[in-house]
Design a protein around this motif. Structure first.
Motif, PDB file in Angstrom:
ATOM      1  N   UNK A   8       9.910   6.267   1.435  1.00 28.13           N
ATOM      2  CA  UNK A   8      10.858   5.191   2.339  1.00 28.13           C
ATOM      3  C   UNK A   8      10.508   4.155   2.814  1.00 28.13           C
ATOM      4  N   UNK A   9       9.064   3.732   3.018  1.00 24.98           N
ATOM      5  CA  UNK A   9       8.653   2.601   3.608  1.00 24.98           C
ATOM      6  C   UNK A   9       8.255   1.693   2.555  1.00 24.98           C
ATOM      7  N   UNK A  10       8.136   2.054   1.418  1.00 23.32           N
ATOM      8  CA  UNK A  10       7.846   1.019   0.505  1.00 23.32           C
ATOM      9  C   UNK A  10       8.780  -0.432   0.328  1.00 23.32           C
ATOM     10  N   UNK A  11       8.094  -1.474   0.381  1.00 23.99           N
ATOM     11  CA  UNK A  11       8.806  -2.536   0.461  1.00 23.99           C
ATOM     12  C   UNK A  11       9.290  -3.197  -0.772  1.00 23.99           C
ATOM     13  N   UNK A  12       8.647  -2.816  -1.818  1.00 20.00           N
ATOM     14  CA  UNK A  12       9.090  -3.624  -3.224  1.00 20.00           C
ATOM     15  C   UNK A  12      10.332  -2.874  -3.721  1.00 20.00           C
ATOM     16  N   UNK A  13      10.653  -1.641  -3.469  1.00 19.45           N
ATOM     17  CA  UNK A  13      12.149  -1.158  -3.860  1.00 19.45           C
ATOM     18  C   UNK A  13      13.132  -1.922  -3.081  1.00 19.45           C
TER      19      UNK A  13
END
Length: 139
Positions: free
Chosen positions: A39-44
């Motif tokens: 959930x915290x991944x920035x790229x997506x």
């Protein structure tokens, strides 16, 4: 390198879509994985906002490493190619992020045609803020 305390958990974390290893002369020399991401991944999130799409339309390429003694054999490029091929086979757009200080990895992604979307600060722990470069595979 920011090596995790529990490498086994780090390598297999998240909803995995696939992972691959590379061998050279009988030894394990590389690894990469593909996942739906956390959930915290920035790229997506960045790619989705830019393209008016849902986060679920991306696949996160991660956990890439190549043993130092095996560098220079195009293993990183081959592993990335395998992950990108699987993402596209699933109808997903590949994205990734890399610590900004890892200039060799950033250079590899850019040589392979990945587009830099942004460099952002990420809080990895209460005492560690890291600059992270977010990339999307070329269309």
């Amino acid at each position: 390198m920011n090596w995790p305390d529990q490498p086994g958990e780090w390598l297999s974390r998240g909803p995995l879509l696939g992972s691959w290893v590379a061998e050279l002369e009988g030894g394990l020399v590389g690894h990469i994985s593909l996942s739906q991401g956390d959930e915290g991944d920035l790229a997506p999130m960045l790619w989705s906002e830019r393209n008016g799409a849902t986060r679920g339309m991306t696949a996160v390429v991660s956990r890439l490493f190549v043993a130092p003694q095996a560098r220079g054999h195009r293993i990183g490029a081959l592993l990335i190619g395998q992950a990108v091929e699987e993402a596209r086979r699933r109808g997903l757009h590949p994205v990734l992020d890399v610590v900004a200080s890892d200039t060799a990895a950033a250079a590899l992604y850019e040589r392979l045609g990945w587009e830099l979307m942004a460099t952002v600060e990420q809080q990895w722990s209460p005492h560690q803020t890291v600059a992270v470069r977010c990339y999307a595979a070329s269309s």
